[in-house]
Every structure is written in C-alpha cells, then in structure tokens.
Design an enzyme around this catalytic site. Structure first.
Site, short mmCIF file in Angstrom:
data_model
loop_
_atom_site.label_atom_id
_atom_site.label_comp_id
_atom_site.label_asym_id
_atom_site.label_seq_id
_atom_site.Cartn_x
_atom_site.Cartn_y
_atom_site.Cartn_z
NE ARG A 36 79.56 3.31 26.53
CZ ARG A 36 79.32 4.31 25.47
NH1 ARG A 36 78.34 4.47 24.76
NH2 ARG A 36 80.40 5.30 25.48
N GLY A 104 79.22 6.08 14.59
CA GLY A 104 80.64 6.38 15.18
C GLY A 104 80.71 5.52 16.24
CB SER A 177 86.31 11.01 22.38
OG SER A 177 85.82 10.00 21.65
CG ASP A 329 75.65 13.79 20.56
OD1 ASP A 329 76.56 13.96 20.03
OD2 ASP A 329 75.40 12.72 21.36
NE ARG A 404 72.49 13.29 18.66
CZ ARG A 404 71.78 12.48 19.27
NH1 ARG A 404 70.56 12.61 19.33
NH2 ARG A 404 72.29 11.56 19.65
C1 S3P Z 1 79.02 8.87 22.55
C2 S3P Z 1 79.85 9.67 22.66
C3 S3P Z 1 79.95 10.96 21.96
C4 S3P Z 1 78.73 11.37 21.36
C5 S3P Z 1 78.20 10.11 20.59
C6 S3P Z 1 77.87 8.97 21.55
C7 S3P Z 1 79.39 7.44 23.16
O1 S3P Z 1 81.08 10.98 20.79
O2 S3P Z 1 78.68 12.43 20.36
O3 S3P Z 1 76.78 10.63 20.00
O4 S3P Z 1 78.16 6.82 23.13
O5 S3P Z 1 80.27 7.17 23.64
P1 S3P Z 1 82.54 11.46 21.20
O6 S3P Z 1 83.10 10.23 21.95
O7 S3P Z 1 83.25 11.28 19.81
O8 S3P Z 1 82.40 12.89 21.82
#
Ligand code: S3P
Length: 448
Positions: A36, A104, A177, A329, A404
């Site tokens: 971020r 992701g 999420s 996580d 992980r």
């Molecule tokens: C994250 C949100 C989570 C987490 C990921 C980091 C983030 O995912 O599992 O490691 O930085 O917003 P989800 O939003 O898919 O739950």
C-alpha cells in the site's frame, strides 16, 4: 532493487532444534502495508520516504509495477525507499505486461488503481497467481465503467481498459476480503463523488488508515457486525513518510517455533499489533501460550509492541469463524501448533483458505497428515487432533508455491521427532527474506 524473473527451487530438510530457541529478533516489514505504501505514494504528489519496507519478492513486484506506471521508485543507501509520485490520474500507460509474480494483493489492489486510469494494461502472474480468482475484483470494479477481459473463470492474464470518466462505486462485499475492499477504494480515488464499501465482517484496515495519512477523507461506521467505509473521490494526495511495522503474519513463525521447542524463550521486537491482524495471538493465548507484550507504542500510525514468547504446553480450542479475517494467513502455522496441543482444535469458516497462494486448506491437511497428525475437514472447518505429545514427523511436504506452507513445515520439523522434508522453500522469499538465517540466529540449526 528489482524482482528476479523466477525463483530457483530450494529443497530443505528441517530437523529437531538442537537446543532451546533463544534470543531477540526483528522480522521483516508488513507485507500488506508495504504494498500500500508504494501504491499510495505513487498516486501522491511529491516524494514519500518509506522506512522498514518489506524487500520480499511480492513487494518488489509492486515496486516494479509502479515504476512501469511512471513513478520513480528508489532504494536509498541505508535501506529506506523513496517514491516520487505522479499524482492521482496521472499514471502512464505501461509499455509491457505487468507481472505481479506470486502476489494476490499486488494484482488485486493494482486492478483497482488501473480501473480508473484511462489506459490499457495487461496483468499476469506466476502459475499460482494465474489460478487465483480475479472475478471478485472484476465484478465491483466494472461498476466504475472500466472493462476487463480475463481467462476462463476470471483468471489472469487480465486485460484492463481503464475509464477516464469513472463512476463512484457502492458495493457490499460478498466475501470478507481486504483486497477487494481496497481495490474498490483505490478505484474510488479517481472517481468523482462518494465511494462506499460495506463489509459484513471487519477486515484489515491498512488502506483506510493510509489513505487518511496521505490526506484523503475516509470515514468508517460500524454496521451490525460489519463496517461501512466511505471515501470522498478525487482528493489531493500529498506525499507523506511511512514507517512500516514488522509483519505479525511473519512473526507467527518464530513465535510458534518458540512455543513448541521445549525450553525456548524468544523476544520478537516491534511487531505490528493492529487489532484486525492479531487473531493468532488471541487464539494461542487461549490455548495456553505464554506470550507477553511489552513496549506497546504507536509507530507510523500503527500499534506495535515486543512479543516475549516462552515454550508452553498447549490445549485444543474452538476458533470462531468471526475471527478468521484477523488471522486469515495464520491458519497453517496455527494448525502446526494445534498438532502439538492436547485435544482437538476446531478452526471454523476456512473457505477463503482454498483460494490463497495454494488451496491452503488441502495443503495444510496434507502437511499434517504426512507427518503423523490426525486431521479432518468438516465442511469449511478444519479439525486438528493433538495428543499433547511431540509428533512423529518424517514426512515430505509439498509447498505448492506457497511461502506460508514452507515456513509452517519448517516450524513443524523443528519440534517433530524425525526430519521434515520440504520440497521447495524458494517462495519464502515472497514475504520473509532471510527466514532461515533468522531462525538460525535463534539456534534452530537449519541447514541451507
Ligand atoms: C491482504 C488481505 C488478505 C490476506 C493477504 C493480504 C491484504 O487477503 O490473505 O495475505 O493485504 O489486503 P484477502 O483480502 O483475499 O482475504
């Protein structure tokens, strides 16, 4: 500093720690906050200095992507980073495909930014990321007027036609999420009017906190068991320095190792203690873990503290589903702790684990089963049956491109009777560079 094109395979055999773990360590910077910081700084006017940035592969992908979009991202001598932002709406169309590697968070948050920039981008990732669902961001982001073309099932590569005439989105999250919430908020930055996101359960709020830090107007109201977040569009984002705390999700690994290796006593310094991230610490304490928190303070707008961990006998507990977002996580390493506890631990509501870097539900079950632990899945719950005795180990763990899982398997090996073989530890670089060396500084005695 740039992300390498691919990670060479690195197997490892984790054997029982030769002596109790002891000492003090500081784990790398928070992954969520690091992504971020780079993205928001790239959208702000002026130069942001970031200290404590996680220099893991995932975050380096975000840095590369922000460079490709025109921000000037530099690692300074001494380890801090600077970002000269372009200003909201001013990103440049990248010349090539954006490769988000294993991340992701990088892919989904960036999709939010790109949706409301009038240009054409294509995004891809590694084999793990290309299997993960993107429809969860494509659906809400399409409401802005952006157009997306993905592979079947909403998978990467993804082509994004961003809009220069964005509509502000109002969206209720169908899944808990933080990535989807953040993608919608990021799209809302370059849309006139108010963007509204309703989340049924609170998820990590680093985006909300950092948007405010950079000068945006964000309000949060509780609504039933969830929250409603409102962002005023088209704010002037100004460069602001960011201090990234240590990642509680990374601290989890030396923490659980210290609980399980008899006689251990470890201090983990300056760990982020945002209450939307600390479900693991709550759960482990309920299991009987001796975890003390000292030097609690606020650094860079986030609560931090030192964790003092002493080896402890653990008992099985029932982990409620509402707690899942605050420790999403941490389930693989909690499952390892539960394997050494006396009695059964039931972890409820783990459906989201199926769409992480791997299917973490199946992979965690396989990790434990291969090492002599009785484990079951009932619907979306995982049940780990601990016996209160050390577990046999001796298994081969397939880490499935998932950092992980690799670290959880190593922690298991440090406390099991026989060596635990891990097929590939390379992906640990995505979130925890220097993991093996850090564990060895506590006396883990890992080879490699
Ligand atoms: C994250 C949100 C989570 C987490 C990921 C980091 C983030 O995912 O599992 O490691 O930085 O917003 P989800 O939003 O898919 O739950």
């Amino acid at each position: 500093m740039r992300a390498p094109p691919s990670l060479p395979v690195r197997p490892l055999s984790a054997v029982r720690a030769p002596a109790p773990l002891a000492g003090r360590v500081r784990v790398p910077g928070d992954k969520s906050i690091s992504h971020r910081a780079l993205m928001f700084a790239g959208l702000a006017f002026g130069t942001t200095r970031i200290s404590g940035l996680l220099e893991g592969e995932d975050v380096l992908r975000t840095a590369d992507a922000m460079r490709a979009l025109g921000a000037v991202v530099t690692r300074e001598q001494g380890g801090s980073w600077t970002v000269e932002g372009k200003g909201l709406g001013q990103l440049a169309e990248p010349e090539d495909v954006l490769d988000m590697g294993n991340s992701g968070t990088a892919a989904r948050l960036l999709a939010g930014i790109l949706a409301t920039h009038p240009m054409q981008t294509v995004m891809t990732g590694d084999a793990s990321l290309r299997r993960r669902p993107m429809k969860r961001v494509i659906d809400p982001l399409s409401l802005s007027g952006a157009h997306f073309a993905a592979r079947a099932g909403g998978r990467l590569p993804l082509s994004i036609s961003g809009t220069g005439d964005a509509r502000a989105i109002s969206y209720r999250l169908p899944v808990a999420s933080a990535q989807v919430k953040s993608a919608v908020l990021l799209a809302g930055l370059n849309a006139p009017g108010e963007t509204v996101v309703e989340e049924p359960v609170p998820t990590r709020d680093h985006s909300e906190n950092m948007l405010r830090h950079f000068g945006a107007s964000v309000t949060v109201e509780t609504a039933g068991s969830g929250r409603v977040i409102r962002l005023d569009g088209r704010p002037t984002l100004e460069a602001r320095d960011v201090a990234v705390p240590s990642d509680p999700s990374s601290a989890a690994f030396p923490l659980v190792a210290a609980l399980l290796v008899p006689g251990s006593s470890v201090r983990i310094e300056a760990v982020g203690l945002n209450p939307l991230r600390t479900g693991l610490f709550t759960t482990l304490r309920e299991m009987g873990a001796a975890i003390a928190i000292e030097n609690e303070r606020v650094e860079g707008g986030e609560p931090v503290g030192d964790l003092l961990v002493t080896a402890s006998g653990l008992r099985g507990v029932d982990v409620p589903l509402e707690r899942a977002p605050s420790m999403i996580d941490e389930y693989p390493v909690l499952a390892v702790a539960a394997a050494f506890a006396s009695g059964t631990t039931r972890m409820r509501g783990l459906e989201e684990l199926r769409v992480k870097e791997s299917d973490r539900l199946a992979a965690t079950v396989a990790l434990l089963a291969a090492n002599g632990v009785r484990v079951e899945v009932e619907g979306d719950d995982m049940l780990v049956h601990g016996t209160g005795r050390p577990i046999s180990g001796g298994g081969l763990v397939e880490t499935r491109m998932d950092h992980r899982l690799a670290m959880s398997a190593i922690v298991l090996g440090l406390a099991a009777e026989q060596a635990v073989r891990v097929d590939d530890t390379a992906f640990i670089e995505t979130s925890f560079p220097g993991f093996v060396a850090l564990m060895n500084s506590l006396g883990a005695g890992l080879a490699g």
